[in-house]
Design a protein around this motif. Structure first.
Motif, PDB file in Angstrom:
ATOM      1  N   LEU A 112     -10.875   4.038   5.441  1.00 41.42           N
ATOM      2  CA  LEU A 112      -9.676   4.890   5.604  1.00 41.42           C
ATOM      3  C   LEU A 112      -9.504   5.830   4.409  1.00 41.42           C
ATOM      4  CD1 LEU A 112      -7.145   2.341   7.170  1.00 41.42           C
ATOM      5  CD2 LEU A 112      -8.478   4.107   8.337  1.00 41.42           C
ATOM      6  N   ASP A 113      -9.849   5.336   3.189  1.00 40.72           N
ATOM      7  CA  ASP A 113      -9.747   6.209   2.002  1.00 40.72           C
ATOM      8  C   ASP A 113     -10.544   7.489   2.229  1.00 40.72           C
ATOM      9  OD1 ASP A 113      -8.254   4.350   0.625  1.00 40.72           O
ATOM     10  OD2 ASP A 113      -9.938   3.545  -0.543  1.00 40.72           O
ATOM     11  N   ILE A 114     -11.753   7.319   2.759  1.00 38.18           N
ATOM     12  CA  ILE A 114     -12.610   8.498   2.938  1.00 38.18           C
ATOM     13  C   ILE A 114     -12.088   9.362   4.095  1.00 38.18           C
ATOM     14  CG2 ILE A 114     -14.958   9.257   3.523  1.00 38.18           C
ATOM     15  CD1 ILE A 114     -15.940   6.776   1.975  1.00 38.18           C
ATOM     16  N   ARG A 149      -0.656   1.273   6.023  1.00 34.49           N
ATOM     17  CA  ARG A 149      -0.602   2.530   5.265  1.00 34.49           C
ATOM     18  C   ARG A 149       0.285   3.557   5.963  1.00 34.49           C
ATOM     19  NH1 ARG A 149      -6.696   2.897   2.703  1.00 34.49           N
ATOM     20  NH2 ARG A 149      -6.062   5.033   2.182  1.00 34.49           N
ATOM     21  N   ILE A 160      -9.032   9.737   5.022  1.00 37.83           N
ATOM     22  CA  ILE A 160      -7.828  10.438   4.563  1.00 37.83           C
ATOM     23  C   ILE A 160      -8.159  11.540   3.558  1.00 37.83           C
ATOM     24  CG2 ILE A 160      -5.840   9.999   3.009  1.00 37.83           C
ATOM     25  CD1 ILE A 160      -5.310   9.577   5.975  1.00 37.83           C
ATOM     26  N   SER A 161      -9.198  11.285   2.736  1.00 38.21           N
ATOM     27  CA  SER A 161      -9.534  12.317   1.735  1.00 38.21           C
ATOM     28  C   SER A 161     -10.210  13.494   2.414  1.00 38.21           C
ATOM     29  CB  SER A 161     -10.437  11.739   0.651  1.00 38.21           C
ATOM     30  OG  SER A 161     -11.715  11.520   1.188  1.00 38.21           O
ATOM     31  N   ASP A 209       0.055   6.496   2.751  1.00 40.88           N
ATOM     32  CA  ASP A 209      -0.644   7.787   2.806  1.00 40.88           C
ATOM     33  C   ASP A 209      -1.108   8.159   4.213  1.00 40.88           C
ATOM     34  OD1 ASP A 209      -2.576   5.841   2.949  1.00 40.88           O
ATOM     35  OD2 ASP A 209      -3.841   6.620   1.350  1.00 40.88           O
ATOM     36  N   HIS A 217     -10.120  -0.527   4.231  1.00 45.14           N
ATOM     37  CA  HIS A 217      -9.419   0.416   3.345  1.00 45.14           C
ATOM     38  C   HIS A 217     -10.370   1.474   2.787  1.00 45.14           C
ATOM     39  CE1 HIS A 217      -5.279  -0.922   3.288  1.00 45.14           C
ATOM     40  NE2 HIS A 217      -5.719  -2.168   3.372  1.00 45.14           N
ATOM     41  N   ARG A 218     -11.603   1.077   2.471  1.00 42.05           N
ATOM     42  CA  ARG A 218     -12.568   2.054   1.933  1.00 42.05           C
ATOM     43  C   ARG A 218     -12.882   3.113   2.988  1.00 42.05           C
ATOM     44  NH1 ARG A 218     -14.825  -0.253  -2.842  1.00 42.05           N
ATOM     45  NH2 ARG A 218     -16.021   1.663  -3.086  1.00 42.05           N
ATOM     46  N   GLU A 247     -11.009  -5.131   2.938  1.00 45.29           N
ATOM     47  CA  GLU A 247     -11.298  -4.153   1.891  1.00 45.29           C
ATOM     48  C   GLU A 247     -12.176  -3.033   2.441  1.00 45.29           C
ATOM     49  OE1 GLU A 247     -12.761  -6.100  -1.646  1.00 45.29           O
ATOM     50  OE2 GLU A 247     -12.916  -4.169  -2.674  1.00 45.29           O
ATOM     51  N   PHE A 264       0.817  -1.236   0.000  1.00 42.00           N
ATOM     52  CA  PHE A 264       0.000   0.000   0.000  1.00 42.00           C
ATOM     53  C   PHE A 264       0.846   1.281   0.000  1.00 42.00           C
ATOM     54  CE2 PHE A 264      -2.333  -3.281   2.406  1.00 42.00           C
ATOM     55  CZ  PHE A 264      -3.324  -3.518   1.492  1.00 42.00           C
ATOM     56  N   ASN A 265       0.209   2.354  -0.453  1.00 43.16           N
ATOM     57  CA  ASN A 265       0.851   3.667  -0.350  1.00 43.16           C
ATOM     58  C   ASN A 265       0.874   4.054   1.116  1.00 43.16           C
ATOM     59  OD1 ASN A 265       1.157   3.990  -3.053  1.00 43.16           O
ATOM     60  ND2 ASN A 265      -0.878   4.910  -3.318  1.00 43.16           N
TER      61      ASN A 265
END
Ligand code: CTP
Length: 393
Positions: free
Chosen positions: A388-390, A226, A392-393, A184, A385-386, A382, A181-182
Motif C-alpha cells: 500500500l505504501d508504494i 489507513r 499510495i506514493s 493516508d 502495508h509495504r 507488514e 496508522f496514518n
C-alpha cells in the motif's frame, strides 16, 4: 500500532466489566497509553488494581480522589485523549451523558472531551430495548457519539437476547480503526479480491486451489485501517474477513468476475490477490453427480481473465495483480505487468520458505514499471502495508 496514542477507557457497573481487563491489556500491548476511569459500581465487579497493573496508570474513580496529583484531572485527561471508549456502558451512564449530567469522574471527563467517544452498551435485553435507553442512544448518535452494537446471546441474568458486550478483540478493532496508522488512504475506494475460487465439476465436487485468503485479508485490513473504504470480494477463505469492510462472497471465477465488474467503476484502487482458477469444467457432469468414470467426461474452458479486463478498462484507477510462480519469477511477473496493463504485480516465489499459501509470512517482490523491489520475509500484515505504501506514493 498505538504508540503515542492516549485512550480513556470508561468502565461502568455491568457484569461485562470483567472483559474490560482483557481490552485494557490488548491496548497496552499495542503501546497505547490507557487511562481507566471506573464508576463506583464498577469497582464492586472488578478491582481497580487489576487495571492499574495492566495499564501502568492510576485507575481513577472519584472526582475528589485526594491521591491524584494536583491538577484539574478530568480536563487534563480529556485534552490528552485521542479517543474515549466506554465498555461496558450501563443504561445509567448512557442516560447521564445524553442528558448532560456530570456527577462523577467518568461523566465529567466525557463531557470535557473533544475526541471521538465510543460507547459499548451492555445490559439486560429489556433494559436495552427500553424506549428511554433507545432514545438516549439516538440522541447521542445525533451528537456524533459512536455506538458499538451489543451482541445477542445468553446474558448474565439468564435471559437470552441482545445486550452482551462484544468480545474485547472485537472492541479493540474499533480502537485500531480509529487510531492505528496514518489515515493516508482516507477518501480512497479500494477493491480487494481474496481467497480461492471454486469451479463445480458436479453438485458435489469442485476444482480449487490452496489459497487461504490471508494475503488478501491483510491488504483489506491494512487499507481499512489507513482510512480507505474497502470492498472485499471473497472466494473461499480459511479465515474470517476483517471488520469494517464490505464483503461480497463469491464461489466461482465467473461470480468473482461479475462482482468485480459491478463494483470496479466505483473504485480508485483494485488489488487482485485472489487465486482465480484458470479453468472451469464445461460438461453435463456439472449438473448431476457422476455415476461412473465414463460419466466424468470433463472438458475445460478458460475462465475470464478479470485482471486483464480491468487493466483494459482501468482509466485512472491503480491496478495491482499478484503472480505465483515456481520459476523465472521476475521475468514472468514482469510479462504479466505488461500483458494485463497493471500498475503493479506482487510476485510470490512458491519455492521459497515462508512464502505463498497458508503461511502468516510472505516473501514478495513488488514489480512496477520503473522498479523491482525485493523484500525479505515478513508478516503478511507488514507486506500488505509495504504494498500500500508504494500504491499510495
Ligand atoms: N487472475 C484473474 N483472472 C483469472 C486468472 C488470474 O484476474 N482468470 C489474476 C489473479 O488474481 C492475479 C493475476 O491475475 O492477480 C495473475 O494470476 P496468475 O494465475 O499468476 O496468472 P495467469 O494470468 O492466470 O497466468 P498463469 O496462470 O499462466 O501464470
Amino acid at each position: 500500532m498505538l504508540t503515542g496514542k492516549t485512550v480513556i477507557m470508561g468502565v461502568t457497573g455491568s457484569i461485562a466489566a470483567y472483559k474490560a481487563a482483557t481490552l485494557a491489556h490488548m491496548l497496552k500491548k499495542q503501546n497505547c497509553d490507557v487511562n481507566v476511569i471506573m464508576t463506583k459500581n464498577a469497582t464492586e465487579i472488578i478491582a481497580p488494581l487489576t487495571f492499574e497493573r495492566l495499564t501502568g496508570n492510576k485507575c481513577i474513580i472519584d472526582t475528589f480522589d485526594k491521591n491524584i496529583q494536583y491538577e484539574v484531572k478530568h480536563i487534563s485527561l480529556a485534552k490528552k485523549a485521542d479517543m474515549v471508549i466506554i465498555a461496558p456502558a450501563t443504561a445509567n451512564i448512557i442516560g447521564k451523558i445524553a442528558n448532560g449530567i456530570a456527577d462523577d469522574m467518568l461523566s465529567t471527563t466525557v463531557m470535557a472531551c473533544r475526541c471521538p467517544v465510543y460507547i459499548s452498551p451492555a445490559m439486560n435485553t429489556s433494559m436495552y430495548e427500553n424506549p428511554i435507553v433507545q432514545s438516549n442512544i439516538e440522541k447521542l448518535k445525533s451528537f456524533g457519539y459512536k455506538f458499538i452494537e451489543p451482541t445477542e446471546g445468553l446474558l448474565a441474568c439468564g435471559d437470552i437476547g441482545k445486550g452482551k458486550m462484544p468480545e474485547p478483540e472485537d472492541i479493540a478493532e474499533y480502537v485500531y480503526k480509529e487510531l492505528a496508522f496514518n489515515k493516508d488512504m482516507s477518501g480512497k475506494k479500494v477493491i480487494v479480491t481474496s481467497g480461492a475460487t471454486m469451479e463445480a465439476i458436479d453438485p458435489v465436487r469442485y476444482i480449487t486451489n490452496h489459497s487461504t485468503g490471508k494475503m488478501g485479508c491483510a491488504i483489506a485490513r491494512a487499507a481499512m485501517q489507513r482510512g480507505a473504504e474497502v470492498t472485499l470480494i471473497a472466494g473461499h477463505m480459511d479465515i474470517a474477513p476483517p471488520p469494517f469492510v464490505k464483503v461480497i462472497d463469491v464461489k466461482s471465477s465467473e461470480d468473482m468476475y461479475n462482482a468485480v465488474i459491478s463494483e470496479y467503476k466505483n473504485s480508485n484502487i483494485i488489488v487482485m490477490a485472489a487465486a482465480v482458477a484458470d479453468y472451469t469444467p464445461v460438461t453435463a457432469a456439472k449438473n448431476k453427480i457422476k455415476k461412473s468414470d465414463s460419466d466424468m467426461d470433463i472438458s475445460l474452458k478458460r475462465t475470464n481473465d478479470i485482471l486483464k479486463y480491468i487493466g483494459e478498462n482501468k482509466e485512472d484507477r491503480y491496478i495491482c495483480g499478484f503472480s505465483m510462480e515456481t520459476e523465472n519469477l521476475i521475468e514472468n511477473s514482469a510479462k504479466k505487468l505488461k500483458s494485463k496493463n497493471a500498475d503493479m504485480i506482487v510476485a510470490n516465489n512458491l519455492n521459497v520458505k515462508g512464502a505463498g499459501f497458508g503461511t502468516d509470512t510472505n516473501v514478495i517482490t513488488i514489480i512496477t514499471e520503473n522498479d523491482t523491489i525485493e523484500l525479505p520475509i515478513m508478516s503478511k500484515d507488514e507486506a500488505a502495508h509495504r504494498i500500500l505504501d508504494i500504491i499510495i506514493s
